[in-house]
Scaffold this active site. Sequence first.
Site, PDB file in Angstrom:
ATOM      1  CB  CYS A  52      -0.923   0.008   1.213  1.00  0.00           C
ATOM      2  SG  CYS A  52      -2.109  -1.349   1.252  1.00  0.00           S
ATOM      3  NE  ARG A 129      -2.685  -4.621  -2.843  1.00  0.00           N
ATOM      4  CZ  ARG A 129      -2.188  -3.967  -1.795  1.00  0.00           C
ATOM      5  NH1 ARG A 129      -2.380  -2.668  -1.675  1.00  0.00           N
ATOM      6  NH2 ARG A 129      -1.503  -4.605  -0.872  1.00  0.00           N
TER       7      ARG A 129
END
Length: 215
Positions: A52, A129
């Site tokens: 991330c 995601r």
Amino acid sequence: MTEAGNNVAMPRLNEAAPSFTAKTTHGMLSLSDYKGKWLILFSHPADFTPVCTTEFMGFAKASGDFKALNCELLGLSIDGVHAHIAWARSIKDNFGVEINFPIIADLNMAVARSYGMVQPGASDTSAVRATFVIDPDSVLRAMLYYPMSNGRSVAEILRLVKALQTTDSNVCATPENWQPGDEVIVPPPATTMAAEVRKSEGYNYTDWYFSKRKL
């Protein structure tokens, strides 16, 4: 939108994007605040995680390119605002990259669930995601889903926005890996006369489509 059992409610392309009002690192924001602009809404599983972090740095570094397309960035995870702020400061301190876009704190998972970001096969407590491209009329134009283990390509998302804007401005479609300046695919001519006119105007011809450069 609701979730029942393992059936995840999903938004649909070319329909109104699910509305929201949420607390973010830039204050309260609503989908309506982005009216008239393109928006990239993207979720990540958790703050302070390596993949991330690379994605957020990638989006931050490309933020100027998105702004040049009248496109804003908006992140989301199920962590709180204080965690988001601490993570953004850590990225700046350790990597010299400023996270210059807001991040939604979706502790109750309301936004995540309305966009189908929580996938029970991956996790019941984290968003996968997911990336959503929303146009200036708040219509959902594209969706991309990645597993938690693999980072997204920011360059591909930027390319997709450029392609969508090109097809909106011109009656055309874009081929695989189209880049600005490449040929686009246009609808076939309706008559033989129109076909001849197109050839004289510089269109390239194949048996099944006409294309023209630099749109």
